[in-house]
Design a protein around this motif. Structure first.
Motif, PDB file in Angstrom:
ATOM      1  N   ARG A  45       0.805  -1.062  -0.005  1.00 19.14           N
ATOM      2  CA  ARG A  45       0.039  -0.146   0.094  1.00 19.14           C
ATOM      3  C   ARG A  45       0.817   1.471  -0.165  1.00 19.14           C
ATOM      4  N   ALA A  46       2.029   1.316   1.035  1.00 19.97           N
ATOM      5  CA  ALA A  46       2.775   2.604   1.102  1.00 19.97           C
ATOM      6  C   ALA A  46       3.545   2.658  -0.311  1.00 19.97           C
ATOM      7  N   TYR A  50       2.576   5.875  -2.793  1.00 22.11           N
ATOM      8  CA  TYR A  50       3.815   7.057  -3.336  1.00 22.11           C
ATOM      9  C   TYR A  50       4.139   7.013  -4.647  1.00 22.11           C
ATOM     10  N   TYR A  51       3.950   5.969  -5.394  1.00 23.74           N
ATOM     11  CA  TYR A  51       4.030   5.707  -6.953  1.00 23.74           C
ATOM     12  C   TYR A  51       2.782   6.578  -7.327  1.00 23.74           C
ATOM     13  N   ASP A  52       1.778   6.357  -6.846  1.00 21.52           N
ATOM     14  CA  ASP A  52       0.774   6.945  -7.719  1.00 21.52           C
ATOM     15  C   ASP A  52       0.682   8.576  -7.421  1.00 21.52           C
ATOM     16  N   ALA A  53       1.104   8.851  -5.897  1.00 15.72           N
ATOM     17  CA  ALA A  53       1.360  10.448  -5.914  1.00 15.72           C
ATOM     18  C   ALA A  53       2.232  11.014  -6.868  1.00 15.72           C
ATOM     19  N   LEU A  54       3.408  10.451  -7.282  1.00 16.25           N
ATOM     20  CA  LEU A  54       4.538  10.857  -7.907  1.00 16.25           C
ATOM     21  C   LEU A  54       3.823  10.896  -9.548  1.00 16.25           C
ATOM     22  N   VAL A  55       3.308   9.884 -10.038  1.00 19.14           N
ATOM     23  CA  VAL A  55       2.799   9.823 -11.284  1.00 19.14           C
ATOM     24  C   VAL A  55       1.426  10.695 -11.392  1.00 19.14           C
TER      25      VAL A  55
END
Length: 185
Positions: A45-46, A50-55
């Motif tokens: 999840r973490a 984080y990946y989604d927040a960047l992309v």
């Protein structure tokens, strides 16, 4: 993944199963990083948050993020990420040759000077993190990168240094589907 067990999807929490199902539907296959990271659900999840927040929230273009990921993953000799994100780089940059150039030597890749500077900083942060200095950031500013973009260059490099190291530890292998994606003009 050969060094740790891949969890049975039915044993996973519902939110992780839903995320994996959505990714499989979107991509047409389930990238191996999903079941690999599902070995540790809280970390799954973490990592993906984080990946989604960047992309999803970066002022950098998606092709720029993928360029950073491939250059960093090449510097780290990460087969999984070079192949998987190489496919995404080819697709978003609409260039069937760019990923291999970035992965083997971003300094000689067919990219403009601004993107070379971007990759220079990301790879320097990967190989010699303590050597990154104000001059590196100043150079990025001279090429027009904003403070948020510079932060995201560093954040993307940092996240994929983590991802690359976990891929090495777990012996993650890229899906066969990634090798052919983005090869046609």
């Amino acid at each position: 993944m050969t060094r740790f067990p891949v969890p049975d999807p039915e044993s996973l929490p519902e939110d992780i199963r839903e995320r994996m199902d959505a990714e499989e539907e979107r991509a047409g296959f389930l990238p191996n990083v999903f079941p690999a990271f599902a070995y540790r659900p809280h970390q799954f999840r973490a990592f993906f948050d984080y990946y989604d927040a960047l992309v999803d929230h970066s002022p950098l273009a998606r092709e720029e993020l993928e360029m950073i990921i491939v250059a960093v993953s090449g510097a780290n000799d990460c087969l999984y990420c070079v192949v998987a994100h190489g496919a995404l780089c080819r697709i978003y940059a609409d260039d069937p040759h760019l990923a291999e150039q970035l992965a083997t030597n971003h300094r000689t890749a067919n990219i403009d000077d601004a993107h070379r500077a971007m990759c220079d900083v990301a790879v320097k942060l990967t190989e010699e993190p303590a050597a990154v200095e104000e001059e590196d950031l100043h150079r990025l500013r001279e090429y027009g990168f904003s403070g948020e973009e510079i932060w995201d260059i560093g954040s993307t490099a940092a996240l994929f240094n983590l991802s690359n190291r976990m891929a090495h530890l777990a012996d993650m292998r890229p899906n066969a589907e990634f090798y052919d994606l983005g090869r046609e003009n």
